[in-house]
Design an enzyme around this catalytic site. Sequence first.
Site, mmCIF file in Angstrom:
data_model
loop_
_atom_site.group_PDB
_atom_site.id
_atom_site.type_symbol
_atom_site.label_atom_id
_atom_site.label_comp_id
_atom_site.label_asym_id
_atom_site.label_seq_id
_atom_site.Cartn_x
_atom_site.Cartn_y
_atom_site.Cartn_z
ATOM 1 N N ALA A 219 30.818 33.457 41.316
ATOM 2 C CA ALA A 219 30.221 34.183 42.071
ATOM 3 C C ALA A 219 31.094 35.381 42.146
ATOM 4 O O ALA A 219 30.824 36.722 42.357
ATOM 5 C CB ALA A 219 29.589 33.871 43.355
ATOM 6 N N GLU A 222 31.329 37.300 38.440
ATOM 7 C CA GLU A 222 30.242 37.315 37.532
ATOM 8 C C GLU A 222 29.328 38.790 37.767
ATOM 9 O O GLU A 222 29.034 39.417 37.064
ATOM 10 C CB GLU A 222 29.386 36.095 37.513
ATOM 11 N N SER A 224 30.142 41.248 39.538
ATOM 12 C CA SER A 224 30.810 42.564 39.469
ATOM 13 C C SER A 224 30.829 42.985 37.887
ATOM 14 O O SER A 224 30.630 44.145 37.399
ATOM 15 C CB SER A 224 32.260 42.648 39.875
ATOM 16 N N CYS A 328 25.848 37.968 51.154
ATOM 17 C CA CYS A 328 26.742 37.475 50.408
ATOM 18 C C CYS A 328 28.176 37.709 50.852
ATOM 19 O O CYS A 328 28.321 38.724 51.234
ATOM 20 C CB CYS A 328 26.660 38.047 49.286
ATOM 21 N N GLU A 337 35.170 47.027 43.861
ATOM 22 C CA GLU A 337 35.360 46.958 42.395
ATOM 23 C C GLU A 337 34.354 47.956 41.807
ATOM 24 O O GLU A 337 34.542 48.639 40.836
ATOM 25 C CB GLU A 337 35.186 45.558 41.775
#
Length: 379
Positions: A219, A222, A224, A328, A337
């Site tokens: 997670a 993936e 981003s 999250c 990011e």
Amino acid sequence: MQNSTPAAACPVTGARGSGISRVTTPTGDAAWLASGYALVRELFNDPRLGRAHRTPETAPRLGQAAFSGGPIGNYDTELADHARMRSLLSPHFSAKRMRELRPRVEQLTSDLLDAMTEQGSPADLQAALALPLPLLVICELLGVPYGERQQFRDWVDAVGHVRDREKVERGVAELYAYCLRLVRNKRANPGDDVVSRLCAVEGVTDDEIAMHSMVLLFAGHETSAVQIGVGVLMLLQNEGQWQLLHENPELIATAVEELLRACEASSIPRYAREDLDVEGVRISEGDLVLLGIASANHDPRVFSDPERVDITRQESAHFLFGYGTRYCLGAPLARIELQVAIGQLVRRFPELSLAVDRESLTERSDIFTGGLHTLPVRW
């Protein structure tokens, strides 16, 4: 202009409406689809819904992918396990820690874009930036050797496969074994990374850290990697948005939130822990309930002209990263990011455009997170 973003791999994304309706998942299982902003927000925090199932081997599924296809965790201890996971990991992914990481993300992004510039136009943005940046960051955070990225990237793709159950199970086993070796190495040779710090916490087992590391490896990059490519595509395909952001770089945070809202997110699976009524519909214990993130994020009662990508939008928060207790942990990292990657791209490449016809771009329909295979661009 309407957005032209790839949908996530799972086709159950939800109608642009509200309420609860009966649907059939790609695996042929019956499920309930919850649509609309208010209902999805309410169900995110409903304690009568969870990710575990009393009989996981017979539970209805959304797909075969390990982390999104079916039940996760121990039914009897789910709430306590979730609370423990958050208490262990939250300090390492706090907004403060992520802000401290931002200069490093900026440097990595600059280096990758320097390399892309040196290679010359056109270039595949997915390979040049969208994939390597989140991988570099998560490797540094967890203390994973970047040289091993292709191996665990292959396992990550296997874990996220939506149709091949055997491939998923093999990927999970191999990725877990790798993470267990990583943990044991960190116990013997600790460094300045999340795995080493978890190893220093009293009472935390190797198995527990390996499981958390496996989830973080998956997670932690993936989402981003997918959203950088999809976000750039949306900006380029929606008239004037790329130029508007170039001329107004202070809009980058707002722009990223709009791109996250506008993407066609897959529904999130939950299981009824008891019989319950939702808007007059009786849902039985063990039933699969899908939270329709796409419909919630495009609800016209909350978002004006919701199909339009508008980087100046100031309306309510989206649910791509979840909500409430199910929010999250990696959201602050993903936001940084995306802001850094897209912000530097817009600044350095104001004339960026697609190097191919939109129709020639292909999507990863076999991986539950979706996204693009390639994104050829020119400048």
